[in-house]
Design a protein around this motif. Structure first.
Motif, PDB file in Angstrom:
ATOM      1  N   PRO A 139       9.995  -0.631   7.170  1.00 32.20           N
ATOM      2  CA  PRO A 139       8.707  -1.135   7.589  1.00 32.20           C
ATOM      3  C   PRO A 139       7.577  -0.235   7.123  1.00 32.20           C
ATOM      4  CG  PRO A 139       9.708   0.037   9.372  1.00 32.20           C
ATOM      5  CD  PRO A 139      10.630   0.164   8.209  1.00 32.20           C
ATOM      6  N   VAL A 140       7.454  -0.059   5.865  1.00 34.80           N
ATOM      7  CA  VAL A 140       6.388   0.790   5.354  1.00 34.80           C
ATOM      8  C   VAL A 140       5.282  -0.114   4.860  1.00 34.80           C
ATOM      9  CG1 VAL A 140       5.843   2.624   3.751  1.00 34.80           C
ATOM     10  CG2 VAL A 140       8.160   2.382   4.616  1.00 34.80           C
ATOM     11  N   SER A 141       4.092   0.100   5.335  1.00 41.15           N
ATOM     12  CA  SER A 141       3.024  -0.785   4.903  1.00 41.15           C
ATOM     13  C   SER A 141       2.678  -0.482   3.461  1.00 41.15           C
ATOM     14  CB  SER A 141       1.797  -0.600   5.781  1.00 41.15           C
ATOM     15  OG  SER A 141       1.196   0.625   5.456  1.00 41.15           O
ATOM     16  N   ALA A 142       2.111  -1.493   2.817  1.00 43.03           N
ATOM     17  CA  ALA A 142       1.759  -1.327   1.413  1.00 43.03           C
ATOM     18  C   ALA A 142       0.771  -0.183   1.253  1.00 43.03           C
ATOM     19  CB  ALA A 142       1.176  -2.620   0.871  1.00 43.03           C
TER      20      ALA A 142
ATOM     21  N   ARG B  71       0.600   2.465   2.916  1.00 42.79           N
ATOM     22  CA  ARG B  71       1.288   3.747   2.966  1.00 42.79           C
ATOM     23  C   ARG B  71       1.968   4.032   1.636  1.00 42.79           C
ATOM     24  NH1 ARG B  71       4.457   5.160   7.849  1.00 42.79           N
ATOM     25  NH2 ARG B  71       2.826   5.917   9.199  1.00 42.79           N
ATOM     26  N   ILE B  72       2.485   2.981   1.050  1.00 39.13           N
ATOM     27  CA  ILE B  72       3.125   3.184  -0.249  1.00 39.13           C
ATOM     28  C   ILE B  72       2.091   3.612  -1.266  1.00 39.13           C
ATOM     29  CG2 ILE B  72       4.170   1.965  -2.161  1.00 39.13           C
ATOM     30  CD1 ILE B  72       6.235   1.250  -0.509  1.00 39.13           C
TER      31      ILE B  72
END
Lengths: 296, 794
Positions: free
Chosen positions: A29-32, A34-35
């Motif tokens: 569940p890594v938000s975009a 954060r990426i």
């Protein structure tokens, strides 16, 4: 940054679990955002990689996997000259003694000048359809002065597509008659889409188009096992191909070349495509030469 | 008696009469009553530049001026401003978009794309456009384009259609991936109309927002920037929701100028038949009773049911009463998805002409299908949102006569909550439509589809997201080819075909009835609840008819069932463990804390209980052997520490019971707030580190479980109970974050729910059923839950 590295370690560990057979995919569940913020950290890519893998496991698209590096070493092209960046041109010519006028089921069955026939065939990246399918090779056979000239174009880079289409468009004369096998519903619409996408002008829509598929079907349905071009060619025209690469393997052959893996089979695709367009001209003579009651 | 009357004479008992009779007879069943005054129209002149042809067409249809909201929409849309029109059912919203569209089509050969969530609505819209066109000889070329459109008609539609009416799924799977065939259409595309945008929420809405990103990308390729006209039912955040879907500022028009007749609305709670267990009479029997009375009173009545099967059942009951004589014309009809279009059109015509007296429908008639005016709308169950409730109630309403709407509650917690809170119907709608268009899984799907449609360049953005990392990953998996900064689709596949907008990726399970050699699909169950409901041995009920699962084909997504006469039902014993992975944000909540962050969820179904109907005795167990369900997602959670709890409660058992009851109540109020489908939002109680978790036993009391599901000792380990609400979708779907921000409101509403319930210490409507205990224990359960909520600051 430490926290992020820790997170990525954990997600990678999860991913190992996820690829176990029958285990449900674990999705990070890594938000975009954060990426994006972790762009400098190459391991952010691995999160997306696992996502993609999980996705693909559930929706097998059977793409041809890319085992090579992202930047392949360019291979020597199997044939031809580069006539535009990313486009190669191959020309061959064969003696073809024949009547310069031909009676064909086109334009009210009046005899037409053989010179006007433009036999064409494309090789494409697949059969999935839609804007994502493109032609990587176009072959054209045309007759003049007792010889059959075959011209072929193929891509050695994606960026060459517009140039290839422009060159092909230039081969279409105002009095050309298109000749194909299933090209009316496959090759021509596909090329029109590519012309549109690359904003290249063309006159495909304005030319008469003789597609042999339907006349052949009417004549030979039930006679031969099927009406594929290879079958008609073998049974009706007595043409035997040697070491022919099946058309279905053409996309992989080109892709292997594009990715710098192998150029061997691309040469065989050129041969296959060349034979296809030659057969189209032979088929015209065969169909025209049938007795009147066998005419299509 | 009325049967002897000439049927051509409408012999109407007035709505007021019916309402006052019910109010006299059943005062305890009516939990809310509203009377909405008739409202006069607010008019606006036709726009000065309106073309004579369109003016003629409108006048031919009796329209001589516009409602104020229609004019406002016209002015903004023609100025190139995106608008969202938020007005009630039957307020003439179609003219809001048809006027600017028709002017552009006729004035400058522009094209328009209309998107509706269902095919039936699309067909209606085309019929309406063509009627308008005929009235003014406008020569409009409007076509539906959907899965039913024959292949040979598609080419003509692409080239000749001025207005193409379709749905998001077709845009996603058929139009965008073939956009070069639509080149002429896109080159002239001026307007995109998206109706019913409130239905694009959650997972579906997040997909649709990405389809719109792809649409805008293709439009940019053809050099156009169409104006979007959106329409929505009344929700709490129409402007915000429209902007989230579109990724651009949107002007919201929220004041309707349409007149409305007087309207009576009743909230109806079936009577309690078993006060001990809090069991009420079925909504179905109540709805039927009400419908029989209104139809006898010659009031045109529509009954909304929640499922297709229920439509059939209710139709049968009404037909048994009203259509038992085959020589007489039919008075009752059913309407639902799955019927042939011709049959549906026939029913719509019959409704418009008033030749039938009652219709039973699913949500298929909730949206804008033109069925004329009816007198009474009866909702058999809460449709899941206040917005949909008003849409359905709005199906009854005439200018001259008062209309009646009745919402009949089922025994589900959500229904019971809603029916006891009439203020939700009176005040501004509490619901917020939420989408999470940047949800990674969904984003990756649509970047894949977008790369198929047009090549990407490094540094491009999709929405706000930089695409480079996504492209690199897609290239590694072999579907893209990189040349310098350019990324082209290379695979022989059709990515849109693998992405369904309406379901989560894993695919639904179908329930196949194999009784007596049949092979009939009787239900579909979504992936996330399959393990809980379709294990081998499970009793699977459809509208209270029991089937037993004989075989579950997990990989093939099929459950094979046969009918059974079992006198028990089954309840899965499932363990949900949550572990907090990361805290994004947090604050003090009373004497505890509230956080928002990322969690790891493991759900295991280890077995099931057989529970006898009525007596609720536990009569046996069965084993279940299914893979664990794992999920990383987002959640919000509340915690109280050991010292606080030991001081506040007599025992840890009490504290745990309080947490479980509080979780039940919070889950109910949270669902209302975020317009969530029950399956999209889940609850759990456990420790913060997955060391233990809590379940309820057959009587509703808390039990400790260790990490493997065995019994655990409450006093040995650290006691740090945590109450979770989490998004039931990999990576989260954007529900828990807004819930975290309104956490104090949730606590307050949950406390009101618990304290305001008139049950005897726990029922499905408040903290969940608590049964089989002595009264003294039972009555304390609600207090325990209230105590936990109070400690958290409610």
């Amino acid at each position: 940054m430490n926290a992020l590295a820790e997170k990525l370690r954990r997600l990678r560990a999860d991913a190992g679990v996820a690829t176990r057979e029958n285990a449900p995919a674990i999705i990070a569940p890594v938000s975009a955002a954060r990426i994006a913020s972790a762009r400098t950290d190459l391991s952010a890519l691995s999160v997306l990689r696992e996502l993609a893998r999980a996705r693909q496991a559930r929706h097998p698209e059977s793409p041809i996997p890319n085992p090579g590096s992202l930047r392949p070493v360019p291979l020597a092209a199997p044939a031809g000259d580069e006539i535009a960046p990313g486009v190669r041109y191959v020309e061959q010519s064969f003696p073809y003694p024949a009547d310069p006028v031909l009676a064909l089921p086109v334009e009210s069955h009046e005899p037409v000048a053989r010179e006007r026939l433009l036999c064409f065939d494309t090789e494409t990246t697949g059969l999935a359809g839609g804007v994502g399918t493109r032609a990587f090779m176009i072959g054209v056979a045309a007759w003049a002065d007792g010889r059959l000239r075959v011209r072929q174009l193929y891509l050695t880079a994606m960026a060459g597509e517009a140039a290839m289409l422009r060159i092909f468009a230039g081969w279409l004369r105002t009095d050309s008659i298109l000749v194909s096998y299933n090209g009316k519903s496959y090759d021509a619409p596909l090329l029109k889409g590519r012309f549109r996408l690359n904003r290249v002008q063309h006159r495909l829509d304005d030319l008469p188009h003789l597609d042999w598929l339907h006349p052949v079907r009417r004549r030979y349905r039930g006679v031969f096992a099927n009406c594929r071009l290879a079958t008609i060619e073998r049974e009706a025209l007595r043409i035997v191909r040697e070491d022919d690469l099946p058309g279905s393997e053409a996309p992989a052959a080109w892709l292997a070349f594009l990715r710098g893996q192998s150029s061997r089979n691309l040469g065989r695709v050129l041969d296959h495509n060349r034979q296809d367009v030659v057969t189209l001209m032979r088929l015209g003579d065969h169909m025209a030469g049938l007795l009147p009651d066998q005419r299509v | 008696m009325s049967l002897h009357l000439d049927p051509s004479v409408r012999h109407v008992t007035s709505v007021e009469h019916v309402v006052s009779r019910w109010a006299r007879k059943y005062p305890d069943r009516i939990t809310g009553y509203f009377r909405k005054e008739a409202r006069p129209a607010r008019w606006a002149e036709f726009p000065a530049g309106l073309s004579p042809g369109l003016r003629t067409a409108l006048e031919a249809r009796g329209i001589r001026q516009l409602y104020s909201h229609q004019r406002e929409a016209f002015d903004h849309a023609t100025a190139g401003c995106h608008v969202v029109v938020v007005t009630p059912t039957a307020s003439g919203k179609t003219l809001c978009y048809n006027l600017p569209v028709i002017e552009a089509v006729r004035g400058s050969q522009a094209k328009a794309l209309y998107l509706f969530p269902t095919k039936a609505l699309a067909q209606d819209q085309v019929a309406e456009l063509l009627a308008l066109s005929r009235a003014g000889e406008l020569a409009l070329r409007a076509f539906t384009f959907d899965g039913d459109t024959p292949a040979d008609a598609r080419q003509a539609i692409r080239v000749k259609g001025d207005i193409v009416v379709s749905n998001p799924d077709m845009l996603h799977q058929a139009i965008l991936p073939h956009h070069t065939k639509w080149a002429q259409f896109f080159e002239s595309l001026r307007y995109v109309v998206v109706d019913e945008v409130h239905s694009y929420r959650g997972v579906f809405g997040s997909h649709v927002a990405n389809v719109i990103r792809r649409l805008k990308r293709v439009c940019a390729f053809y050099g156009v920037t169409p104006t979007f006209i959106l329409c929505s039912a009344t929700i709490g955040n129409p402007k915000e929701h429209a902007e989230a879907l579109l990724g651009e500022p949107v002007h919201a028009i929220t004041e309707s100028g349409a007149p409305s007749g007087e309207r009576h609305v009743l909230l109806w709670n079936p009577p309690v038949v078993n006060p001990d267990l809090g069991i009420r009479a079925s909504a179905r029997s109540q709805s039927m009773r009400l419908a029989r009375q209104t139809i006898r009173a010659r009031l045109k009545t529509i009954v909304f049911a929640q499922s297709r099967l229920m439509v059939e059942v209710l139709t049968k009951y009404l037909k048994d009463v009203f259509d038992h004589d085959p020589r007489k014309p039919e008075r009752i009809r059913a309407y639902r998805g799955g019927y042939l279009p011709t049959e549906r059109r026939q029913t719509e015509r019959a409704l418009r002409s008033g030749s039938i007296d009652g219709v039973v429908s699913t949500s298929a008639l909730e949206l804008g299908v033109d069925i004329g005016a009816l007198d009474v709308a009866i909702l058999n169950g809460f449709p899941g949102s206040i917005a949909a409730t008003w849409q359905r109630l709005g199906r009854a309403g005439r200018r001259q006569q008062p209309a009646l709407g009745v919402m009949v509650a089922t025994s589900s917690p959500l229904d019971q909550y809603i029916v006891r809170h009439p203020e939700f119907f009176d005040a501004a709608p509490p619901e917020q439509a939420r989408i999470a268009p940047d949800q990674l899984l969904i984003l990756l799907d649509h970047i894949r589809c977008a790369a198929f449609e047009l090549p990407f360049a490094s540094g491009d953005r999709f929405g706000e997201n930089l695409v480079d990392d996504f492209l690199a990953v897609l290239a590694e998996s072999g579907v893209l080819h990189q040349e310098g900064t350019r990324w082209d689709w290379i695979a022989d596949s059709y990515p849109a075909g693998a992405v369904s907008l309406r379901s989560v990726a894993d695919g639904n399970f179908v329930v196949v009835d194999r009784s007596d050699g049949r092979q009939a699909i009787i239900a579909e169950v979504d992936y996330s609840s399959a393990a809980l409901t379709l294990y081998e041995g499970a009793i699977y009920m459809v509208q209270s008819r029991p089937w037993q699962v004989e075989k579950l084909d997990w990989d093939g997504r099929k459950a094979f069932v046969t009918t059974t006469r079992a006198d028990y039902y089954t309840d899965a014993i499932d363990y949900t463990k949550l572990k907090v992975l990361d805290r994004f944000d947090g604050h003090i909540a009373g004497q505890g804390t509230c956080h928002h962050g990322e969690v790891h969820v493991v759900r295991r179904v280890s077995g099931y209980k057989k529970i006898r109907f009525y007596s609720h005795e536990n009569i046996g167990y069965g084993p279940v052997n299914l893979p664990d369900q794992e999920l990383h997602t987002t959640a919000l959670w509340w915690q109280l520490d050991q010292a606080t709890l030991d001081a506040a409660f007599a025992s840890r058992q009490d504290a745990l019971d309080g947490f479980l009851g509080a979780a039940y109540a919070l889950h109910t109020v949270a669902q209302v707030r975020v317009m969530a489908e029950g399956r999209d939002l889940q609850k759990a109680v456990g420790s913060g580190d997955a060391a233990w978790f809590a379940t309820r036993d057959a009587n509703g009391r808390g039990q400790w479980r260790d990490g493997e599901g065995g019994a655990a000792d409450p006093d040995s380990a650290g006691f740090n109970p945590t109450l979770y609400l989490y998004d039931n979708f990999p990576g989260g779907i954007g529900l828990s974050e807004p819930l975290f921000r309104m956490a104090p409101v949730l606590l307050r509403e949950a406390l009101e729910l618990v304290q305001g319930c008139d049950c005897n210490g726990g029922c499905p409507a408040c903290i969940g059923p608590v049964i089989g205990e002595e009264d003294a224990v039972r009555s304390s359960q609600s207090e325990l839950a209230a105590h936990v909520l109070a400690l958290l600051g409610a």
